[in-house]
Design a protein around this motif. Structure first.
Motif, PDB file in Angstrom:
ATOM      1  N   ILE A 118       0.837  -1.200   0.000  1.00 29.94           N
ATOM      2  CA  ILE A 118       0.000   0.000   0.000  1.00 29.94           C
ATOM      3  C   ILE A 118       0.870   1.248   0.000  1.00 29.94           C
ATOM      4  CG2 ILE A 118      -1.662   1.338   1.365  1.00 29.94           C
ATOM      5  CD1 ILE A 118      -2.758  -1.392   2.362  1.00 29.94           C
ATOM      6  N   ARG A 119       1.899   1.235   0.821  1.00 36.89           N
ATOM      7  CA  ARG A 119       2.817   2.382   0.855  1.00 36.89           C
ATOM      8  C   ARG A 119       3.504   2.566  -0.497  1.00 36.89           C
ATOM      9  NH1 ARG A 119       4.406  -0.614   5.831  1.00 36.89           N
ATOM     10  NH2 ARG A 119       3.137   0.287   7.530  1.00 36.89           N
ATOM     11  N   SER A 120       3.853   1.468  -1.130  1.00 37.96           N
ATOM     12  CA  SER A 120       4.578   1.528  -2.391  1.00 37.96           C
ATOM     13  C   SER A 120       3.718   2.118  -3.510  1.00 37.96           C
ATOM     14  CB  SER A 120       5.057   0.129  -2.780  1.00 37.96           C
ATOM     15  OG  SER A 120       5.768   0.151  -3.994  1.00 37.96           O
ATOM     16  N   VAL A 121       2.488   1.628  -3.668  1.00 37.46           N
ATOM     17  CA  VAL A 121       1.639   2.165  -4.730  1.00 37.46           C
ATOM     18  C   VAL A 121       1.246   3.603  -4.434  1.00 37.46           C
ATOM     19  CG1 VAL A 121       0.798  -0.110  -5.437  1.00 37.46           C
ATOM     20  CG2 VAL A 121      -0.518   1.220  -3.787  1.00 37.46           C
ATOM     21  N   HIS A 122       1.079   3.932  -3.162  1.00 33.24           N
ATOM     22  CA  HIS A 122       0.775   5.320  -2.801  1.00 33.24           C
ATOM     23  C   HIS A 122       1.922   6.246  -3.194  1.00 33.24           C
ATOM     24  CE1 HIS A 122       0.656   8.742   0.163  1.00 33.24           C
ATOM     25  NE2 HIS A 122      -0.536   8.819  -0.385  1.00 33.24           N
ATOM     26  N   ALA A 123       3.147   5.741  -3.131  1.00 32.40           N
ATOM     27  CA  ALA A 123       4.322   6.539  -3.494  1.00 32.40           C
ATOM     28  C   ALA A 123       4.504   6.639  -5.008  1.00 32.40           C
ATOM     29  CB  ALA A 123       5.576   5.942  -2.858  1.00 32.40           C
ATOM     30  N   GLY A 124       3.653   5.956  -5.775  1.00 33.80           N
ATOM     31  CA  GLY A 124       3.723   6.067  -7.222  1.00 33.80           C
ATOM     32  C   GLY A 124       4.360   4.896  -7.933  1.00 33.80           C
ATOM     33  N   HIS A 125       4.701   3.833  -7.192  1.00 35.65           N
ATOM     34  CA  HIS A 125       5.356   2.684  -7.794  1.00 35.65           C
ATOM     35  C   HIS A 125       4.333   1.656  -8.277  1.00 35.65           C
ATOM     36  CE1 HIS A 125       9.129   4.241  -6.327  1.00 35.65           C
ATOM     37  NE2 HIS A 125       8.638   4.296  -5.109  1.00 35.65           N
ATOM     38  N   ALA A 126       4.727   0.868  -9.250  1.00 34.39           N
ATOM     39  CA  ALA A 126       3.945  -0.287  -9.675  1.00 34.39           C
ATOM     40  C   ALA A 126       4.376  -1.491  -8.844  1.00 34.39           C
ATOM     41  CB  ALA A 126       4.166  -0.561 -11.157  1.00 34.39           C
ATOM     42  N   LEU A 127       3.417  -2.302  -8.439  1.00 32.56           N
ATOM     43  CA  LEU A 127       3.710  -3.435  -7.558  1.00 32.56           C
ATOM     44  C   LEU A 127       3.088  -4.700  -8.125  1.00 32.56           C
ATOM     45  CD1 LEU A 127       4.792  -4.413  -4.711  1.00 32.56           C
ATOM     46  CD2 LEU A 127       2.445  -4.093  -3.925  1.00 32.56           C
ATOM     47  N   LEU A 128       3.926  -5.709  -8.373  1.00 34.46           N
ATOM     48  CA  LEU A 128       3.446  -6.974  -8.903  1.00 34.46           C
ATOM     49  C   LEU A 128       4.077  -8.132  -8.153  1.00 34.46           C
ATOM     50  CD1 LEU A 128       3.717  -6.375 -12.758  1.00 34.46           C
ATOM     51  CD2 LEU A 128       1.647  -6.318 -11.384  1.00 34.46           C
ATOM     52  N   ALA A 129       3.262  -9.118  -7.804  1.00 36.85           N
ATOM     53  CA  ALA A 129       3.819 -10.377  -7.332  1.00 36.85           C
ATOM     54  C   ALA A 129       4.713 -10.929  -8.442  1.00 36.85           C
ATOM     55  CB  ALA A 129       2.699 -11.367  -7.001  1.00 36.85           C
ATOM     56  N   PRO A 130       5.835 -11.598  -8.105  1.00 34.99           N
ATOM     57  CA  PRO A 130       6.788 -12.041  -9.135  1.00 34.99           C
ATOM     58  C   PRO A 130       6.165 -12.859 -10.258  1.00 34.99           C
ATOM     59  CG  PRO A 130       7.757 -12.273  -6.960  1.00 34.99           C
ATOM     60  CD  PRO A 130       6.317 -11.888  -6.742  1.00 34.99           C
ATOM     61  N   ASP A 131       5.268 -13.771  -9.915  1.00 36.71           N
ATOM     62  CA  ASP A 131       4.684 -14.583 -10.973  1.00 36.71           C
ATOM     63  C   ASP A 131       3.685 -13.802 -11.812  1.00 36.71           C
ATOM     64  OD1 ASP A 131       3.107 -14.531  -8.677  1.00 36.71           O
ATOM     65  OD2 ASP A 131       2.098 -16.395  -9.187  1.00 36.71           O
ATOM     66  N   VAL A 132       3.106 -12.738 -11.238  1.00 36.00           N
ATOM     67  CA  VAL A 132       2.226 -11.877 -12.021  1.00 36.00           C
ATOM     68  C   VAL A 132       3.032 -11.145 -13.084  1.00 36.00           C
ATOM     69  CG1 VAL A 132       0.728  -9.849 -11.946  1.00 36.00           C
ATOM     70  CG2 VAL A 132       0.519 -11.618 -10.202  1.00 36.00           C
ATOM     71  N   ALA A 133       4.199 -10.640 -12.717  1.00 36.07           N
ATOM     72  CA  ALA A 133       5.072  -9.984 -13.688  1.00 36.07           C
ATOM     73  C   ALA A 133       5.430 -10.942 -14.818  1.00 36.07           C
ATOM     74  CB  ALA A 133       6.341  -9.487 -12.996  1.00 36.07           C
ATOM     75  N   ALA A 134       5.702 -12.199 -14.476  1.00 31.71           N
ATOM     76  CA  ALA A 134       6.026 -13.204 -15.495  1.00 31.71           C
ATOM     77  C   ALA A 134       4.822 -13.475 -16.394  1.00 31.71           C
ATOM     78  CB  ALA A 134       6.492 -14.490 -14.826  1.00 31.71           C
ATOM     79  N   LEU A 135       3.624 -13.531 -15.792  1.00 31.24           N
ATOM     80  CA  LEU A 135       2.416 -13.735 -16.581  1.00 31.24           C
ATOM     81  C   LEU A 135       2.218 -12.607 -17.586  1.00 31.24           C
ATOM     82  CD1 LEU A 135      -0.206 -14.977 -13.957  1.00 31.24           C
ATOM     83  CD2 LEU A 135       0.614 -16.246 -15.941  1.00 31.24           C
ATOM     84  N   LEU A 136       2.409 -11.380 -17.136  1.00 32.75           N
ATOM     85  CA  LEU A 136       2.243 -10.244 -18.034  1.00 32.75           C
ATOM     86  C   LEU A 136       3.246 -10.290 -19.169  1.00 32.75           C
ATOM     87  CD1 LEU A 136       1.553  -7.306 -15.566  1.00 32.75           C
ATOM     88  CD2 LEU A 136      -0.015  -8.236 -17.255  1.00 32.75           C
ATOM     89  N   ALA A 137       4.471 -10.631 -18.830  1.00 30.00           N
ATOM     90  CA  ALA A 137       5.512 -10.682 -19.856  1.00 30.00           C
ATOM     91  C   ALA A 137       5.200 -11.742 -20.903  1.00 30.00           C
ATOM     92  CB  ALA A 137       6.856 -10.962 -19.209  1.00 30.00           C
ATOM     93  N   SER A 138       4.641 -12.869 -20.462  1.00 26.29           N
ATOM     94  CA  SER A 138       4.350 -13.957 -21.403  1.00 26.29           C
ATOM     95  C   SER A 138       3.046 -13.726 -22.149  1.00 26.29           C
ATOM     96  CB  SER A 138       4.275 -15.291 -20.658  1.00 26.29           C
ATOM     97  OG  SER A 138       3.217 -15.288 -19.722  1.00 26.29           O
ATOM     98  N   ALA A 139       2.132 -12.952 -21.545  1.00 27.74           N
ATOM     99  CA  ALA A 139       0.817 -12.755 -22.157  1.00 27.74           C
ATOM    100  C   ALA A 139       0.822 -11.664 -23.211  1.00 27.74           C
ATOM    101  CB  ALA A 139      -0.214 -12.407 -21.076  1.00 27.74           C
ATOM    102  N   GLU A 140       1.753 -10.725 -23.108  1.00 23.51           N
ATOM    103  CA  GLU A 140       1.764  -9.617 -24.039  1.00 23.51           C
ATOM    104  C   GLU A 140       2.885  -9.805 -25.056  1.00 23.51           C
ATOM    105  OE1 GLU A 140       1.913  -5.932 -21.990  1.00 23.51           O
ATOM    106  OE2 GLU A 140       0.132  -6.367 -20.798  1.00 23.51           O
ATOM    107  N   PRO A 141       2.590  -9.709 -26.333  1.00 28.10           N
ATOM    108  CA  PRO A 141       3.619  -9.887 -27.353  1.00 28.10           C
ATOM    109  C   PRO A 141       4.658  -8.789 -27.284  1.00 28.10           C
ATOM    110  CG  PRO A 141       1.598  -9.043 -28.325  1.00 28.10           C
ATOM    111  CD  PRO A 141       1.272  -9.395 -26.906  1.00 28.10           C
ATOM    112  N   ARG A 142       5.882  -9.119 -27.620  1.00 24.66           N
ATOM    113  CA  ARG A 142       6.940  -8.120 -27.711  1.00 24.66           C
ATOM    114  C   ARG A 142       6.641  -7.199 -28.893  1.00 24.66           C
ATOM    115  NH1 ARG A 142      11.497  -9.249 -24.864  1.00 24.66           N
ATOM    116  NH2 ARG A 142      12.764  -8.005 -26.270  1.00 24.66           N
ATOM    117  N   ASP A 143       6.958  -5.910 -28.743  1.00 21.63           N
ATOM    118  CA  ASP A 143       6.745  -4.992 -29.842  1.00 21.63           C
ATOM    119  C   ASP A 143       7.960  -4.088 -29.983  1.00 21.63           C
ATOM    120  OD1 ASP A 143       4.672  -3.662 -27.450  1.00 21.63           O
ATOM    121  OD2 ASP A 143       6.401  -2.511 -28.167  1.00 21.63           O
TER     122      ASP A 143
END
Length: 211
Positions: A118-143
């Motif tokens: 909560i403190r991190s997102v309030h400070a303006g940072h993006a916060l992802l669980a490690p496997d969520v970051a991996a899911l996003l990377a695999s789900a979105e095509p490279r451009d």
């Protein structure tokens, strides 16, 4: 305390809402200012309570989490939204991040980690669980969007990945805030993303902002 981070909890399970309230309210810098059982109540509560951060479940009856994110993202002074859910599949993760979530964590997250999130997102940072970051990377095509950026736009993008505001970026590069805003708009257009949170996530996936 006037400087506490104001939190709105949105979840259709009363036990979850109560548990989050009990834990968060004992934190010196956090305060739960309200609760909602589904997304239909959120807009009115945001106007009334002015939360800094919304903790949002995804799967709720009525207006679900993704639709709630879409309703909130274009509002003036919209709060940062941290999704707290049990859903780990890309079909849930990707739409939530594209709809403007500042972070995505699971309901089994350690309480202290949630408070720090909560403190991190309030400070303006993006916060992802490690496997969520991996899911996003695999789900979105490279451009090739990154290759289209000018050197200055890449520098601004790296600062976005570090959670810097337009004012902070302007000060660091000795630019006007209007110029920085123009750079940010160009970055969003070239990368094909909807907002600065998604741009920051893109930058992190491509190794910018680590230094």
């Amino acid at each position: 305390m006037a400087d506490r981070i104001r939190v709105l909890v949105v979840d259709d399970h009363p036990v979850v809402r109560q548990g989050l309230r009990v834990f968060l309210d004992i934190q010196d810098d956090l305060q739960v200012v309200g609760e909602a059982a589904d997304g239909s109540e959120v807009a009115a509560l945001v106007d009334e309570l002015r939360p800094d951060v919304v903790l949002l479940d995804l799967k709720m009856p009525g207006v679900d989490g993704v639709e709630t994110l879409r309703l909130l993202r274009d509002r003036p002074d919209a709060p940062r939204v941290l999704v707290v859910t049990s859903f780990t599949d890309p079909a849930s993760v990707v739409p939530a991040m594209r709809a403007g979530a500042a972070g995505y964590v699971y309901k089994d997250v350690a309480p202290e980690a949630l408070a720090q999130g909560i403190r991190s997102v309030h400070a303006g940072h993006a916060l992802l669980a490690p496997d969520v970051a991996a899911l996003l990377a695999s789900a979105e095509p490279r451009d090739e969007g990154l290759a289209d950026l000018t050197e200055r736009e890449r520098e601004v993008l790296a600062e976005l990945a570090r959670g810097r505001s337009n004012r902070e970026i302007a000060r660091g590069f000795v630019l006007s805030e209007k110029t920085v805003k123009t750079h940010v708009s160009n970055i969003l257009m070239k990368l094909g993303v909807a907002d600065r949170t998604q741009a920051a996530l893109y930058a992190q996936r491509h190794g910018l902002g680590d230094g």
